[in-house]
Scaffold this active site. Structure first.
Site, PDB file in Angstrom:
ATOM      1  N   ARG A  30       0.810  -1.224   0.000  1.00  0.00           N
ATOM      2  CA  ARG A  30       0.000   0.000   0.000  1.00  0.00           C
ATOM      3  C   ARG A  30       0.845   1.277   0.000  1.00  0.00           C
ATOM      4  O   ARG A  30       0.438   2.295   0.555  1.00  0.00           O
ATOM      5  CB  ARG A  30      -0.960   0.035   1.197  1.00  0.00           C
ATOM      6  CG  ARG A  30      -2.061  -1.016   1.138  1.00  0.00           C
ATOM      7  CD  ARG A  30      -3.228  -0.508   0.294  1.00  0.00           C
ATOM      8  NE  ARG A  30      -4.173  -1.590   0.046  1.00  0.00           N
ATOM      9  CZ  ARG A  30      -5.245  -1.824   0.793  1.00  0.00           C
ATOM     10  NH1 ARG A  30      -5.516  -1.032   1.800  1.00  0.00           N
ATOM     11  NH2 ARG A  30      -6.043  -2.812   0.511  1.00  0.00           N
ATOM     12  N   ARG A  34      -3.500   6.181  -0.040  1.00  0.00           N
ATOM     13  CA  ARG A  34      -4.021   7.336   0.699  1.00  0.00           C
ATOM     14  C   ARG A  34      -3.042   8.017   1.631  1.00  0.00           C
ATOM     15  O   ARG A  34      -3.326   9.108   2.117  1.00  0.00           O
ATOM     16  CB  ARG A  34      -5.273   6.919   1.466  1.00  0.00           C
ATOM     17  CG  ARG A  34      -6.439   6.680   0.535  1.00  0.00           C
ATOM     18  CD  ARG A  34      -7.600   6.070   1.252  1.00  0.00           C
ATOM     19  NE  ARG A  34      -7.242   4.733   1.695  1.00  0.00           N
ATOM     20  CZ  ARG A  34      -8.023   3.951   2.424  1.00  0.00           C
ATOM     21  NH1 ARG A  34      -9.204   4.387   2.793  1.00  0.00           N
ATOM     22  NH2 ARG A  34      -7.634   2.757   2.788  1.00  0.00           N
ATOM     23  N   ARG A  43      -6.973  11.438  -7.165  1.00  0.00           N
ATOM     24  CA  ARG A  43      -8.143  10.583  -7.114  1.00  0.00           C
ATOM     25  C   ARG A  43      -9.460  11.345  -6.971  1.00  0.00           C
ATOM     26  O   ARG A  43     -10.528  10.739  -7.061  1.00  0.00           O
ATOM     27  CB  ARG A  43      -7.989   9.575  -5.965  1.00  0.00           C
ATOM     28  CG  ARG A  43      -7.151   8.330  -6.275  1.00  0.00           C
ATOM     29  CD  ARG A  43      -7.888   7.367  -7.204  1.00  0.00           C
ATOM     30  NE  ARG A  43      -9.279   7.264  -6.814  1.00  0.00           N
ATOM     31  CZ  ARG A  43      -9.737   6.581  -5.779  1.00  0.00           C
ATOM     32  NH1 ARG A  43      -8.906   5.872  -5.066  1.00  0.00           N
ATOM     33  NH2 ARG A  43     -11.009   6.585  -5.470  1.00  0.00           N
ATOM     34  N   ASP A  79      -6.266  -3.435  -7.743  1.00  0.00           N
ATOM     35  CA  ASP A  79      -6.874  -4.000  -6.540  1.00  0.00           C
ATOM     36  C   ASP A  79      -7.153  -5.473  -6.790  1.00  0.00           C
ATOM     37  O   ASP A  79      -7.321  -5.883  -7.946  1.00  0.00           O
ATOM     38  CB  ASP A  79      -8.172  -3.272  -6.165  1.00  0.00           C
ATOM     39  CG  ASP A  79      -8.597  -3.636  -4.742  1.00  0.00           C
ATOM     40  OD1 ASP A  79      -8.124  -2.985  -3.802  1.00  0.00           O
ATOM     41  OD2 ASP A  79      -9.375  -4.599  -4.583  1.00  0.00           O
ATOM     42  N   TYR A 154     -14.536 -12.459   0.006  1.00  0.00           N
ATOM     43  CA  TYR A 154     -15.355 -11.293  -0.367  1.00  0.00           C
ATOM     44  C   TYR A 154     -16.617 -11.719  -1.109  1.00  0.00           C
ATOM     45  O   TYR A 154     -17.701 -11.180  -0.888  1.00  0.00           O
ATOM     46  CB  TYR A 154     -14.545 -10.309  -1.217  1.00  0.00           C
ATOM     47  CG  TYR A 154     -13.556  -9.507  -0.393  1.00  0.00           C
ATOM     48  CD1 TYR A 154     -14.004  -8.542   0.504  1.00  0.00           C
ATOM     49  CD2 TYR A 154     -12.191  -9.722  -0.487  1.00  0.00           C
ATOM     50  CE1 TYR A 154     -13.108  -7.818   1.280  1.00  0.00           C
ATOM     51  CE2 TYR A 154     -11.288  -9.002   0.285  1.00  0.00           C
ATOM     52  CZ  TYR A 154     -11.754  -8.055   1.171  1.00  0.00           C
ATOM     53  OH  TYR A 154     -10.870  -7.350   1.942  1.00  0.00           O
TER      54      TYR A 154
END
Ligand code: CP3
Length: 344
Positions: A30, A34, A43, A79, A154
């Site tokens: 990561r 962010r 973004r 992702d 998921y």
């Protein structure tokens, strides 16, 4: 030396192959995301999945942490659910939540609808990687995919879950359907990795982020054979890193699935991980991401300890034990990179 030769001789590829280097290579899970203001700015107004389908955005976001921190590898901006969306699964990434599925997988018809991934399903991946390889020069690019179990969690839960109870009930109550589901996900993950390798990725990482929720017995019976179907056919192409969180009990089995490098979270010291993995093992990790919020002397001591413990393995790629927390002060990451570079 050409860029291709330089990538093959990079600290990352050398460490992953168990060839000694002057210091461990360093990158962060990561690292693109962010924690960087330049990422957040780029973004604005673009959804996560749309960003993952835009070659120019992918290229720029992947390069941002390389420019800023001077890490030894780039990780492809995408992702784990991108290939699922590419084969038609109704799925979105909801900010602050994670992947959310329109209709969770619960019966044979749902599993039947999951088709194989073809390179033409993800043209933006090939395009972005080709552009990245040109921009990165000698710096290797790491491609990645979600492992069958983590993807299934998921799809079955319908979104993020703490205990993965529905997934565990599914695997035990309907083992045949479970194995069919995981076999299909293995094809998707493997082909997603193959597309990235063919476009120029120098290494790949299989994220089985939530495998640590399983007992070793369940991992062996319900998961390992499918992760092996992802990793084994890629043997000899590029180094394969296999990572999960809370997998201290599973490390040996994750290596058996066909990994050249096993990612270790912060719970098991790297010397103990090397012992559990056995001779010749290469490890990746494992600074506790929470410590990035501490004062620098604390971070420095922890980084030095990880590097020392990593010497017990046949190779060590420095990383965090999991992803960069979004509230991380970016300068701390740059200082960690500078510290590790000063060791070699
Ligand atoms: O820098 C990098 O590591 C490359 C990019 C990357 C992303 N996701 C971008 C992303 C990688 C390697 C992933 C993998 C991924 N995605 C995993 C495995 C890694 C891990 O953390 O264990 C998992 C489990 C996912 C699923 C997922 N996607 C989650 C749990 C989330 C967080 C949801 C949230 O908002 O808290 C995402 C979204 C996501 N993927 C973001 C990024 C940068 C944040 C969304 C945004 O920026 O809008």
């Amino acid at each position: 030396m050409s860029d291709l030769e330089a990538r093959a001789d990079s600290l990352l590829v050398r460490a992953a192959s168990g060839r000694p280097g002057p210091r461990p290579p360093v990158w962060f899970m990561r690292q693109a995301g962010r924690s960087l203001p330049e990422y957040r700015e780029l973004r604005v107004g673009t959804g996560m999945l749309d960003a993952c389908r835009d070659p120019e955005l992918i290229t720029e976001i992947t390069l941002q942490p390389v420019r800023r921190h001077g890490v030894d590898a780039a990780i492809f901006f995408s992702d784990i659910v991108v290939p699922l969306a590419a084969v038609g699964v109704g799925i979105d990434i909801v900010p602050g939540v994670g992947p959310v599925v329109d209709k969770p997988v619960s019966d044979g018809a749902d599993v039947d609808r999951l088709r194989a991934l073809e390179p033409d399903d993800v043209p933006y991946v090939t395009e972005a990687i080709r552009a990245l390889i040109a921009e990165l020069g000698p710096t290797p690019l790491i491609g990645f995919a979600g492992a069958p179990f983590t993807l299934a969690s998921y799809l079955v839960e319908g979104g993020p879950s703490r205990d993965h109870a529905r997934t565990k009930v599914f695997m035990h109550a309907r083992p045949d359907l479970w194995h069919t589901l995981l076999a299909r996900l293995a094809v998707i993950a493997r082909e997603f990795l193959r597309v990235q390798i063919e476009a120029g990725a120098a290494a790949v990482q299989l994220f089985d982020s939530w495998a640590g929720t399983l007992s070793l017995a369940d991992y062996r019976d319900f998961v390992l054979p499918h992760s092996r179907e992802v990793l084994e056919p890629l043997a000899g192409l590029v180094p394969r890193i296999h990572f999960g969180v809370g997998t201290g009990e599973l490390l040996g089995a994750m290596r058996e699935a066909g990994a050249d490098v096993v990612g270790v979270d912060w719970r098991v010291p790297l010397d103990e991980a090397a012992r559990r993995l056995g001779p010749g093992a290469v490890v990746q990790g494992n600074l506790d991401p929470a410590l990035l919020g501490a004062d620098w002397p604390v971070v420095e001591a922890a980084v030095r300890r990880v590097v020392d413990e990593g010497r017990a393995a046949s190779g060590h790629i420095f990383n965090l034990g999991h992803g960069v927390p979004p509230d991380t002060e970016p300068d701390v990451l740059t200082r960690v990179v500078d510290l590790i570079r000063s060791l070699g």
